[in-house]
Scaffold this motif. Structure first.
Motif, PDB file in Angstrom:
ATOM      1  N   GLY A 170      -0.817 -10.138  46.073  1.00  0.00           N
ATOM      2  CA  GLY A 170      -1.033  -9.889  47.492  1.00  0.00           C
ATOM      3  C   GLY A 170      -0.070  -8.855  48.029  1.00  0.00           C
ATOM      4  N   LEU A 171       1.191  -8.959  47.608  1.00  0.00           N
ATOM      5  CA  LEU A 171       2.203  -7.983  48.017  1.00  0.00           C
ATOM      6  C   LEU A 171       1.858  -6.592  47.506  1.00  0.00           C
ATOM      7  CD1 LEU A 171       4.986  -7.368  49.260  1.00  0.00           C
ATOM      8  CD2 LEU A 171       5.994  -7.969  47.052  1.00  0.00           C
ATOM      9  N   ALA A 172       1.416  -6.531  46.246  1.00  0.00           N
ATOM     10  CA  ALA A 172       1.035  -5.245  45.668  1.00  0.00           C
ATOM     11  C   ALA A 172      -0.121  -4.630  46.441  1.00  0.00           C
ATOM     12  CB  ALA A 172       0.655  -5.435  44.199  1.00  0.00           C
ATOM     13  N   GLY A 173      -1.127  -5.465  46.763  1.00  0.00           N
ATOM     14  CA  GLY A 173      -2.270  -4.962  47.505  1.00  0.00           C
ATOM     15  C   GLY A 173      -1.886  -4.455  48.880  1.00  0.00           C
ATOM     16  N   ALA A 174      -0.990  -5.186  49.559  1.00  0.00           N
ATOM     17  CA  ALA A 174      -0.561  -4.787  50.896  1.00  0.00           C
ATOM     18  C   ALA A 174       0.152  -3.448  50.864  1.00  0.00           C
ATOM     19  CB  ALA A 174       0.351  -5.861  51.491  1.00  0.00           C
ATOM     20  N   ASN A 175       0.972  -3.216  49.857  1.00  0.00           N
ATOM     21  CA  ASN A 175       1.702  -1.954  49.766  1.00  0.00           C
ATOM     22  C   ASN A 175       0.789  -0.795  49.376  1.00  0.00           C
ATOM     23  OD1 ASN A 175       4.808  -2.132  50.127  1.00  0.00           O
ATOM     24  ND2 ASN A 175       4.277  -3.999  49.069  1.00  0.00           N
ATOM     25  N   LEU A 176      -0.176  -1.068  48.523  1.00  0.00           N
ATOM     26  CA  LEU A 176      -1.065  -0.005  48.070  1.00  0.00           C
ATOM     27  C   LEU A 176      -2.010   0.458  49.165  1.00  0.00           C
ATOM     28  CD1 LEU A 176      -1.861  -1.245  44.449  1.00  0.00           C
ATOM     29  CD2 LEU A 176      -0.548   0.777  45.084  1.00  0.00           C
ATOM     30  N   VAL A 177      -2.230  -0.376  50.203  1.00  0.00           N
ATOM     31  CA  VAL A 177      -3.083   0.049  51.309  1.00  0.00           C
ATOM     32  C   VAL A 177      -2.254   0.327  52.565  1.00  0.00           C
ATOM     33  CG1 VAL A 177      -5.117  -1.156  50.447  1.00  0.00           C
ATOM     34  CG2 VAL A 177      -3.565  -2.353  51.990  1.00  0.00           C
ATOM     35  N   SER A 178      -0.968   0.598  52.382  1.00  0.00           N
ATOM     36  CA  SER A 178      -0.101   0.940  53.512  1.00  0.00           C
ATOM     37  C   SER A 178      -0.399   2.361  53.981  1.00  0.00           C
ATOM     38  CB  SER A 178       1.370   0.817  53.109  1.00  0.00           C
ATOM     39  OG  SER A 178       1.719   1.850  52.208  1.00  0.00           O
ATOM     40  N   PRO A 179      -0.100   2.684  55.256  1.00  0.00           N
ATOM     41  CA  PRO A 179      -0.328   4.052  55.746  1.00  0.00           C
ATOM     42  C   PRO A 179       0.393   5.103  54.921  1.00  0.00           C
ATOM     43  CG  PRO A 179       0.155   2.564  57.567  1.00  0.00           C
ATOM     44  CD  PRO A 179       0.407   1.788  56.308  1.00  0.00           C
ATOM     45  N   ILE A 180       1.582   4.758  54.397  1.00  0.00           N
ATOM     46  CA  ILE A 180       2.368   5.728  53.638  1.00  0.00           C
ATOM     47  C   ILE A 180       1.628   6.154  52.375  1.00  0.00           C
ATOM     48  CG2 ILE A 180       4.506   6.012  52.306  1.00  0.00           C
ATOM     49  CD1 ILE A 180       5.837   4.139  54.361  1.00  0.00           C
ATOM     50  N   ILE A 181       1.165   5.175  51.608  1.00  0.00           N
ATOM     51  CA  ILE A 181       0.479   5.488  50.350  1.00  0.00           C
ATOM     52  C   ILE A 181      -0.889   6.096  50.615  1.00  0.00           C
ATOM     53  CG2 ILE A 181      -0.363   4.546  48.172  1.00  0.00           C
ATOM     54  CD1 ILE A 181       2.712   4.609  48.596  1.00  0.00           C
ATOM     55  N   PHE A 235      11.647  -0.759  46.293  1.00  0.00           N
ATOM     56  CA  PHE A 235      12.825  -1.568  46.593  1.00  0.00           C
ATOM     57  C   PHE A 235      12.520  -2.564  47.717  1.00  0.00           C
ATOM     58  CE2 PHE A 235      16.758  -2.232  49.031  1.00  0.00           C
ATOM     59  CZ  PHE A 235      17.615  -2.683  48.041  1.00  0.00           C
ATOM     60  N   VAL A 236      11.861  -2.097  48.779  1.00  0.00           N
ATOM     61  CA  VAL A 236      11.509  -2.975  49.898  1.00  0.00           C
ATOM     62  C   VAL A 236      10.515  -4.040  49.447  1.00  0.00           C
ATOM     63  CG1 VAL A 236      10.349  -3.045  52.147  1.00  0.00           C
ATOM     64  CG2 VAL A 236      12.002  -1.240  51.655  1.00  0.00           C
ATOM     65  N   ALA A 237       9.564  -3.664  48.612  1.00  0.00           N
ATOM     66  CA  ALA A 237       8.592  -4.635  48.111  1.00  0.00           C
ATOM     67  C   ALA A 237       9.281  -5.732  47.301  1.00  0.00           C
ATOM     68  CB  ALA A 237       7.541  -3.929  47.256  1.00  0.00           C
ATOM     69  N   VAL A 240      15.254   6.768  62.791  1.00  0.00           N
ATOM     70  CA  VAL A 240      14.758   5.446  62.394  1.00  0.00           C
ATOM     71  C   VAL A 240      13.303   5.258  62.798  1.00  0.00           C
ATOM     72  CG1 VAL A 240      15.048   2.949  62.627  1.00  0.00           C
ATOM     73  CG2 VAL A 240      17.061   4.435  62.479  1.00  0.00           C
ATOM     74  N   ALA A 241      13.032   5.285  64.107  1.00  0.00           N
ATOM     75  CA  ALA A 241      11.670   5.043  64.588  1.00  0.00           C
ATOM     76  C   ALA A 241      10.641   6.039  64.035  1.00  0.00           C
ATOM     77  CB  ALA A 241      11.656   5.036  66.120  1.00  0.00           C
ATOM     78  N   PRO A 242      10.939   7.357  64.027  1.00  0.00           N
ATOM     79  CA  PRO A 242       9.917   8.307  63.536  1.00  0.00           C
ATOM     80  C   PRO A 242       9.842   8.412  62.019  1.00  0.00           C
ATOM     81  CG  PRO A 242      11.535   9.366  65.013  1.00  0.00           C
ATOM     82  CD  PRO A 242      12.114   8.076  64.543  1.00  0.00           C
ATOM     83  N   PHE A 243      10.737   7.737  61.283  1.00  0.00           N
ATOM     84  CA  PHE A 243      10.872   7.995  59.851  1.00  0.00           C
ATOM     85  C   PHE A 243       9.555   7.782  59.106  1.00  0.00           C
ATOM     86  CE2 PHE A 243      11.836   6.815  55.473  1.00  0.00           C
ATOM     87  CZ  PHE A 243      12.674   7.844  55.084  1.00  0.00           C
ATOM     88  N   LYS A 244       8.910   6.639  59.323  1.00  0.00           N
ATOM     89  CA  LYS A 244       7.690   6.351  58.559  1.00  0.00           C
ATOM     90  C   LYS A 244       6.554   7.293  58.927  1.00  0.00           C
ATOM     91  CE  LYS A 244       8.564   1.526  57.383  1.00  0.00           C
ATOM     92  NZ  LYS A 244       8.068   0.129  57.440  1.00  0.00           N
ATOM     93  N   GLY A 245       6.496   7.698  60.196  1.00  0.00           N
ATOM     94  CA  GLY A 245       5.469   8.662  60.584  1.00  0.00           C
ATOM     95  C   GLY A 245       5.675  10.002  59.917  1.00  0.00           C
ATOM     96  N   VAL A 246       6.918  10.481  59.897  1.00  0.00           N
ATOM     97  CA  VAL A 246       7.222  11.737  59.210  1.00  0.00           C
ATOM     98  C   VAL A 246       6.956  11.596  57.717  1.00  0.00           C
ATOM     99  CG1 VAL A 246       9.034  13.410  58.658  1.00  0.00           C
ATOM    100  CG2 VAL A 246       8.920  12.421  60.944  1.00  0.00           C
ATOM    101  N   LEU A 247       7.290  10.423  57.177  1.00  0.00           N
ATOM    102  CA  LEU A 247       7.055  10.173  55.756  1.00  0.00           C
ATOM    103  C   LEU A 247       5.561  10.248  55.435  1.00  0.00           C
ATOM    104  CD1 LEU A 247       8.009   9.385  52.953  1.00  0.00           C
ATOM    105  CD2 LEU A 247       8.070   6.997  53.697  1.00  0.00           C
ATOM    106  N   CYS A 248       4.715   9.732  56.338  1.00  0.00           N
ATOM    107  CA  CYS A 248       3.273   9.830  56.129  1.00  0.00           C
ATOM    108  C   CYS A 248       2.825  11.288  56.053  1.00  0.00           C
ATOM    109  CB  CYS A 248       2.531   9.106  57.255  1.00  0.00           C
ATOM    110  SG  CYS A 248       2.582   7.305  57.172  1.00  0.00           S
ATOM    111  N   LEU A 249       3.339  12.110  56.975  1.00  0.00           N
ATOM    112  CA  LEU A 249       2.987  13.532  56.966  1.00  0.00           C
ATOM    113  C   LEU A 249       3.496  14.212  55.694  1.00  0.00           C
ATOM    114  CD1 LEU A 249       3.651  14.561  60.678  1.00  0.00           C
ATOM    115  CD2 LEU A 249       1.440  14.195  59.556  1.00  0.00           C
ATOM    116  N   PHE A 250       4.723  13.850  55.281  1.00  0.00           N
ATOM    117  CA  PHE A 250       5.290  14.441  54.066  1.00  0.00           C
ATOM    118  C   PHE A 250       4.438  14.102  52.848  1.00  0.00           C
ATOM    119  CE2 PHE A 250       8.074  13.998  50.337  1.00  0.00           C
ATOM    120  CZ  PHE A 250       8.528  15.299  50.231  1.00  0.00           C
ATOM    121  N   LEU A 251       4.038  12.832  52.743  1.00  0.00           N
ATOM    122  CA  LEU A 251       3.236  12.427  51.590  1.00  0.00           C
ATOM    123  C   LEU A 251       1.815  12.967  51.682  1.00  0.00           C
ATOM    124  CD1 LEU A 251       4.432   8.801  50.818  1.00  0.00           C
ATOM    125  CD2 LEU A 251       4.895  10.892  49.571  1.00  0.00           C
TER     126      LEU A 251
END
Length: 327
Positions: free
Chosen positions: A6-17, A116-118, A203-214
């Motif tokens: 379940g954890l693997a599935g949640a991470n694989l369908v995250s906005p980042i990935i 690491f977070v997972a 901190v707050a914008p990090f994941k959004g920028v990370l999405c654009l980077f990826l």
């Protein structure tokens, strides 16, 4: 095992990935979606600064003691040494150029924050605690692998003295290294007060920028795949699975020598086993532009990342549980 899946599935369908997947699909479909070079480089610089600063602030929050110093040194040594193992392994299993092998090696000496977070989330769910300063160890392992990768690329690509002053100057003053380590130092000096001052920026914008980077990295990887027939040969795929196991073994040995708790040992194994798709791609884009990012990103995100999430983390926990003495 259901919890792990379940954890693997949640991470694989995250906005980042999924952002990476979007870029990959768009490139393979020959879409005209594109990032201007200046914007792409700006995203890389932002991520390097944010990762370094937050890592330094976490060290300042913990305070310096013998256990922290020992753990940080162990992480740094792992990050420096693992690229050499990765370099030899991928050159043994597949036909890869020196520069591409060095770039891949850098990815596998550094770490994946998402993995690491997972792993941290899984341990928390199982009621297994870990040393709080492992976050600082993760941050400390970002940059050394880049040094090793640049040294491998420069030394193995020329007949010049590999320990020459000019080479070391080029490596140590590389812009990516200066920014990452400099931001780490600033975060360490200013601590939590400094982090609070610029939290809204890093901190707050990090994941959004990370999405654009990826997303951009997906575009780059997809274009590389289009022009690289047979990129993922059996030898390359084998490397993407064998190298995490070797890295986890090194992390297990280091964790036992440090006397870490079960949770700490598992997290150090995960750090050793994971492959970067944030800091190192950002650094390689600047430092080794001639390297093919499709190879390293497809390996780290397409092979090693899902392997670690689905099979690797539970395997590392089982290995650590068998040898770590718990009270």
């Amino acid at each position: 095992m259901d919890g792990v899946l379940g954890l693997a599935g949640a991470n694989l369908v995250s906005p980042i990935i999924l952002s990476f997947v979007l870029g990959l699909v768009a490139a393979l479909a020959r879409s005209d979606l594109n990032f201007p070079e200046a914007v792409a480089k700006g995203l890389s610089l932002y991520l390097l600064f944010a990762i370094g600063f937050k890592g330094g602030a976490s060290v300042a929050a913990h305070g310096v003691d013998v256990r922290l110093v020992a753990a940080l040194l162990s992480g740094i040594v792992l990050s420096l040494v693992l690229p050499f193992i990765a370099f030899v392994l991928i050159r043994s299993l597949a036909t890869v150029s020196v520069v591409d092998a060095a770039a891949v090696a850098g990815h596998y000496g550094s770490i994946s924050i998402v993995t690491f977070v997972a792993a941290s989330s899984l341990l928390t769910g199982l009621g297994i605690t870990a040393e709080g300063y492992m976050v600082a160890v993760a941050a400390a392992m970002e940059a050394p692998a880049i040094l090793s990768a640049l040294w491998l690329a420069a030394y193995r690509s020329s007949t010049a003295d590999g320990f020459g002053t000019d080479l070391w100057r080029e490596i140590l003053l590389n812009g990516s290294i200066v920014l990452l380590l400099g931001a780490f130092a600033i975060g360490w000096i200013t601590g939590q007060d400094g982090l609070a001052e610029i939290e809204s920026f890093i901190v707050a914008p990090f994941k959004g920028v990370l999405c654009l980077f990826l997303l951009d990295m997906g575009l780059v990887a997809g274009r590389g795949l289009r022009g690289s027939q047979g990129l993922l040969s059996p030898g390359v795929v084998a490397f993407g699975i064998l190298m995490p196991l070797l890295g986890a073994g090194a992390g297990l040995a280091a964790g036992l020598l440090l006397g870490l708790s079960l949770g700490g040992v598992v997290l150090l194994m995960v750090l050793g086993a994971s492959a970067s798709y944030i800091a190192v791609p950002a650094a390689m884009r600047v430092a080794l532009p001639e390297a093919n990012p499709a190879l390293s990103l497809t390996l780290s995100l397409g092979v090693t990342f899902p392997f670690n999430l689905t099979l690797g983390i539970p395997l590392y926990l089982m290995m650590a549980s068998a040898v770590v003495v718990t009270e």
